[in-house]
Design a protein around this motif. Structure first.
Motif, PDB file in Angstrom:
ATOM      1  N   ALA A  80       0.850  -1.197   0.000  1.00  0.00           N
ATOM      2  CA  ALA A  80       0.000   0.000   0.000  1.00  0.00           C
ATOM      3  C   ALA A  80       0.884   1.244   0.000  1.00  0.00           C
ATOM      4  N   GLU A  81       0.504   2.237  -0.794  1.00  0.00           N
ATOM      5  CA  GLU A  81       1.281   3.487  -0.871  1.00  0.00           C
ATOM      6  C   GLU A  81       0.327   4.672  -0.788  1.00  0.00           C
ATOM      7  N   TYR A  82       0.783   5.739  -0.114  1.00  0.00           N
ATOM      8  CA  TYR A  82      -0.060   6.928   0.066  1.00  0.00           C
ATOM      9  C   TYR A  82       0.683   8.195  -0.349  1.00  0.00           C
ATOM     10  N   PRO A  83       1.059   8.339  -1.627  1.00  0.00           N
ATOM     11  CA  PRO A  83       1.770   9.560  -2.018  1.00  0.00           C
ATOM     12  C   PRO A  83       0.833  10.770  -1.970  1.00  0.00           C
ATOM     13  N   PRO A  84       1.376  11.960  -1.684  1.00  0.00           N
ATOM     14  CA  PRO A  84       0.510  13.152  -1.560  1.00  0.00           C
ATOM     15  C   PRO A  84      -0.292  13.465  -2.823  1.00  0.00           C
ATOM     16  N   ASN A  85       0.263  13.110  -3.997  1.00  0.00           N
ATOM     17  CA  ASN A  85      -0.453  13.429  -5.257  1.00  0.00           C
ATOM     18  C   ASN A  85      -1.338  12.261  -5.710  1.00  0.00           C
ATOM     19  N   GLY A  86      -1.407  11.197  -4.900  1.00  0.00           N
ATOM     20  CA  GLY A  86      -2.225  10.034  -5.267  1.00  0.00           C
ATOM     21  C   GLY A  86      -3.652  10.186  -4.778  1.00  0.00           C
ATOM     22  N   PRO A  87      -4.488   9.169  -5.020  1.00  0.00           N
ATOM     23  CA  PRO A  87      -5.882   9.249  -4.548  1.00  0.00           C
ATOM     24  C   PRO A  87      -5.936   9.200  -3.025  1.00  0.00           C
ATOM     25  N   GLU A  88      -7.008   9.741  -2.441  1.00  0.00           N
ATOM     26  CA  GLU A  88      -7.112   9.789  -0.979  1.00  0.00           C
ATOM     27  C   GLU A  88      -7.073   8.411  -0.338  1.00  0.00           C
ATOM     28  N   CYS A  89      -7.602   7.393  -1.043  1.00  0.00           N
ATOM     29  CA  CYS A  89      -7.612   6.042  -0.480  1.00  0.00           C
ATOM     30  C   CYS A  89      -6.249   5.371  -0.600  1.00  0.00           C
ATOM     31  N   GLY A  90      -5.324   5.997  -1.337  1.00  0.00           N
ATOM     32  CA  GLY A  90      -4.007   5.397  -1.546  1.00  0.00           C
ATOM     33  C   GLY A  90      -4.040   4.385  -2.682  1.00  0.00           C
ATOM     34  N   GLN A 136     -14.020   9.189 -10.821  1.00  0.00           N
ATOM     35  CA  GLN A 136     -13.967   9.976  -9.586  1.00  0.00           C
ATOM     36  C   GLN A 136     -12.510  10.130  -9.121  1.00  0.00           C
ATOM     37  N   LEU A 137     -11.734   9.037  -9.166  1.00  0.00           N
ATOM     38  CA  LEU A 137     -10.327   9.096  -8.737  1.00  0.00           C
ATOM     39  C   LEU A 137      -9.520  10.017  -9.654  1.00  0.00           C
ATOM     40  N   GLN A 138      -9.883  10.007 -10.945  1.00  0.00           N
ATOM     41  CA  GLN A 138      -9.135  10.806 -11.923  1.00  0.00           C
ATOM     42  C   GLN A 138      -9.264  12.299 -11.659  1.00  0.00           C
ATOM     43  N   GLU A 139     -10.348  12.720 -11.008  1.00  0.00           N
ATOM     44  CA  GLU A 139     -10.516  14.150 -10.730  1.00  0.00           C
ATOM     45  C   GLU A 139      -9.381  14.677  -9.856  1.00  0.00           C
ATOM     46  N   LYS A 140      -8.872  13.850  -8.945  1.00  0.00           N
ATOM     47  CA  LYS A 140      -7.763  14.286  -8.088  1.00  0.00           C
ATOM     48  C   LYS A 140      -6.402  13.863  -8.655  1.00  0.00           C
ATOM     49  N   THR A 141      -6.371  12.644  -9.234  1.00  0.00           N
ATOM     50  CA  THR A 141      -5.100  12.087  -9.732  1.00  0.00           C
ATOM     51  C   THR A 141      -5.241  11.937 -11.237  1.00  0.00           C
ATOM     52  N   SER A 142      -4.825  12.987 -11.978  1.00  0.00           N
ATOM     53  CA  SER A 142      -5.186  13.068 -13.398  1.00  0.00           C
ATOM     54  C   SER A 142      -4.676  11.909 -14.251  1.00  0.00           C
ATOM     55  N   GLN A 143      -3.517  11.310 -13.876  1.00  0.00           N
ATOM     56  CA  GLN A 143      -3.005  10.230 -14.739  1.00  0.00           C
ATOM     57  C   GLN A 143      -3.730   8.902 -14.519  1.00  0.00           C
TER      58      GLN A 143
END
Length: 514
Positions: free
Chosen positions: A322-332, A389-396
Motif C-alpha cells: 500500500a502506498e499513500y503519495p501526496p499526489n495520489g488518490p485519498e484512499c491510496g 472519480q479518482l481521476q478528478e484528483k489524480t489526473s493520470q
C-alpha cells in the motif's frame, strides 16, 4: 521497498477453463513476495496479471485461447442501451422494490470477472509453491540494512513477509499494510433530494406522444393550433430541446436521487485488503460466506475447493504494498474490496487494485439470489464511475483494466462492449483501439495488432547484466551473479524472465535466486 519476485518459468500443457482443452494452456509465472504498485502497473502493461500473489503471463502464440489485456477509457465512456437498462433496473429495485421479469437477452453475461483468475486457481494449487518466506524475509532484511535502507521500512517488510508465511496462512492472514486506519472517501451516496429547478422526469413514450401531437398541430395551422394559443397556452408542454436531448451521464444514471421512502438502501464501501483494517476484519466472515455461496452456485465448486485458505490466498492476499503519495488518490494505492451493502448485508464484492494509471478489476463474487440485478454489469459500471472519480484528483489515473479479453471464447467477449476500449499488442506492447483489432481476430486467434512492421517492443530487455538479483543475502547485478553460475539452464531462465518483464522492471525488481 523493492519488489521481490521468484520466477517459476513456463507451465505448458495444462487444462484451459475457457475452451475446456485438457492441455492447451501455456503461461509463464512468478511468485511475487512483494510488488510496488508502479512495478505491477508496468507488468500489466506487458500482459501480466495477478491471482493472489502469483503473477502470470499467457504465452500468446502457444496457448489455446490467447488472452489479450483489455482496458476501457472511462473519461470517454458512454453507457450502451443495455448498460442503461441495468442501471435503471437497479434504481427501480431500490426505489420501489420492483424486480424485472425475465432476463434481458441483450445484456452481457453476469459473471463479470469470471476470468483468468478463476481459470488459473487449479494451476496455482498444483504449483505447490513452497518458499521459505521467513528465511527470505530475514535474508532480505539483512541485505537491505547493509544497503542502509530505512529501519521502519525493514520492520514493515519483515512483518509483512512473516504474516504471509505460507505454512501458517490460516493463522496469520495479514498483508503488511500500515496498521493505521484510513479514512476512505467512497462514491457519494444517492439521495440528495430532487433538484426542483429541473423539469420533472418524463417517460420517453409521453415525450414522443407530445412531439407527434405538436407536429399534427403545426400541420393544421387553422384549427387546433390557433385555439391553443388563443387560450394562452404554449404550443409545447415538454422541456426546452437542449435539455431533453442531452444524454444522461453515467453518474446521473447511477446516483439518481431516490424517494425518501425508498424500499432499499445500497451503499458501496471501499475497504483496503488488510487484516489490520478494522472494516476489512469485521466484514471478513460475511464476505467469505458470500464467496462460498457464489463459487458453489455459479461455478459449481465443491465445498473443499472454496475454503477459507483458498479465499484468503486468491482474494485477500496481495503482493501489492500500500502506498499513500501526496499526489495520489485519498484512499491510496494498493488492493481493495469494493463491498456492495444492501440494507445492511453484503450482496457483492468487487476485488480491485488501484494503481498509478488505472483501476484494475481482479474478481467479482456476488449473492446468486440477486442475479436478477445483473450485478456483474452493474459493478463494472460502478468501477468505471469510480475510476472517473479518482481521476478528478489524480489526473493520470484514467483507465479501467478489465483483465483479459478472449475473442475465441464467446462468454468472454462481453468485455468488448465497454467502449471505447483498447487491446494490448502482444509483441510491441502498445494499445490499439479494439475496433481495429476485431477484423484480425476474426481470421486468427493470435494476432500482432500493431500494423507497423518496423515497430519493436520499446521496453524490451536490452541490458540483461543490469538486472537485479537477490542471492545469498546480497543484492547484485546479474552481470556479477552469472560469474558464479555454472548451470546453463540458469542463464536461460533469467534471460527469459528479463525478456518478459522488460528492462525497467528487471532493473527495479529483485529476482530471488536460491
Amino acid at each position: 521497498m523493492a519488489s521481490v519476485v521468484e520466477y517459476k518459468g513456463l507451465k505448458a500443457g495444462y487444462h484451459c477453463g475457457y475452451c475446456d482443452s485438457e492441455e492447451g494452456k501455456a503461461s509463464c509465472g512468478m511468485w511475487a513476495h512483494s510488488l510496488t504498485v508502479q512495478d505491477y502497473q508496468d507488468l500489466i502493461d506487458r500482459g501480466w496479471r495477478r491471482s493472489g500473489k502469483y503473477v502470470y503471463k499467457p504465452v500468446m502464440n502457444q496457448t489455446c485461447c490467447p488472452q489479450y489485456t483489455i482496458r476501457c477509457r472511462p473519461l470517454q465512456f458512454q453507457p450502451s442501451k443495455s448498460h442503461k437498462k441495468v442501471l435503471k433496473k437497479m434504481l427501480k429495485f431500490l426505489a420501489k422494490g420492483e424486480i424485472s421479469k425475465g432476463n434481458c437477452g441483450d445484456e452481457p453475461m453476469d459473471s463479470t470477472v469470471e476470468d483468468a483468475v478463476a481459470g488459473d486457481f487449479a494451476l496455482i494449487n498444483k504449483l505447490d509453491i513452497k518458499c521459505d518466506l521467513k528465511t527470505l524475509s530475514d535474508d532480505l532484511k539483512e541485505s537491505l540494512e547493509n544497503e542502509e535502507m530505512k529501519k521502519e521500512k525493514n520492520s514493515k517488510k519483515e512483518e509483512s513477509n512473516e504474516s504471509i508465511h505460507s505454512q501458517a496462512i490460516e493463522e496469520k492472514l495479514g498483508s503488511g499494510e500500515p496498521s493505521h486506519s484510513i479514512k476512505v472517501h467512497t462514491v457519494p451516496k444517492p439521495g440528495k433530494g430532487a433538484d426542483l429547478s429541473k423539469p420533472p422526469c418524463r417517460k420517453a413514450k409521453e415525450i414522443r406522444k407530445e412531439r407527434k401531437r405538436l407536429k399534427l398541430m403545426q400541420q393544421n395551422p387553422a384549427g387546433e393550433h390557433e385555439g391553443f394559443q388563443a387560450q394562452g397556452q404554449p404550443p409545447s408542454l415538454f422541456p426546452p430541446k437542449a435539455k431533453s436531448n442531452q444524454p444522461k451521464s453515467l453518474e446521473d444514471l447511477i446516483f439518481e436521487s431516490l424517494p425518501e421512502n425508498a424500499s432499499h438502501k445500497l451503499e458501496v464501501r471501499l475497504v483496503p485488503v488488510s487484516f489490520e483494517d478494522p472494516e476489512f476484519k469485521s466484514s471478513f466472515s460475511q464476505s467469505f460466506s458470500l464467496y462460498v455461496k457464489y463459487q458453489m452456485a455459479i461455478h459449481q465448486d465443491p465445498p473443499d475447493e472454496c475454503g477459507k485458505t483458498e479465499f484468503t490466498r486468491f482474494l485477500c492476499s496481495s503482493p501489492l504494498e500500500a502506498e499513500y503519495p501526496p499526489n495520489g488518490p485519498e484512499c491510496g494505492y494498493g488492493s481493495f474490496h469494493q463491498q456492495y451493502w444492501l440494507d445492511g448485508k453484503i450482496i457483492a464484492v468487487g476485488v480491485i487494485d488501484i494503481l498509478p494509471y488505472c483501476v484494475s478489476s481482479v474478481y467479482l463474487y456476488y449473492d446468486p439470489d440477486y442475479s436478477f440485478l445483473s450485478l456483474g454489469v452493474y459493478s463494472a459500471l460502478r468501477e468505471i464511475a469510480f475510476t472517473r472519480q479518482l481521476q478528478e484528483k489524480t489526473s493520470q489515473l484514467c483507465y479501467y483494466y478489465m483483465g483479459f479479453y478472449i475473442h475465441s471464447c464467446p462468454k468472454m467477449k462481453y468485455k468488448g462492449q465497454y467502449r471505447p476500449s483498447d487491446l494490448l499488442c502482444p509483441e510491441t506492447y502498445v494499445w490499439i483501439p479494439i475496433e481495429q483489432c476485431l477484423p484480425s481476430l476474426e481470421n486468427s486467434k493470435y494476432c500482432r495488432f500493431n500494423q507497423d512492421p518496423e515497430a519493436v517492443d520499446e521496453g524490451r530487455s536490452k541490458e540483461p547484466d543490469r538486472l537485479q538479483v537477490f542471492h545469498k543475502k546480497a543484492i547484485m547485478p546479474y552481470g556479477v551473479y552469472k560469474k558464479s553460475q555454472k548451470d546453463p539452464s540458469e542463464e536461460a531462465a533469467v534471460l527469459q524472465y528479463a525478456s518478459l518483464v522488460g528492462q525497467a522492471c528487471a532493473e527495479r525488481m529483485l529476482l530471488f535466486r536460491s
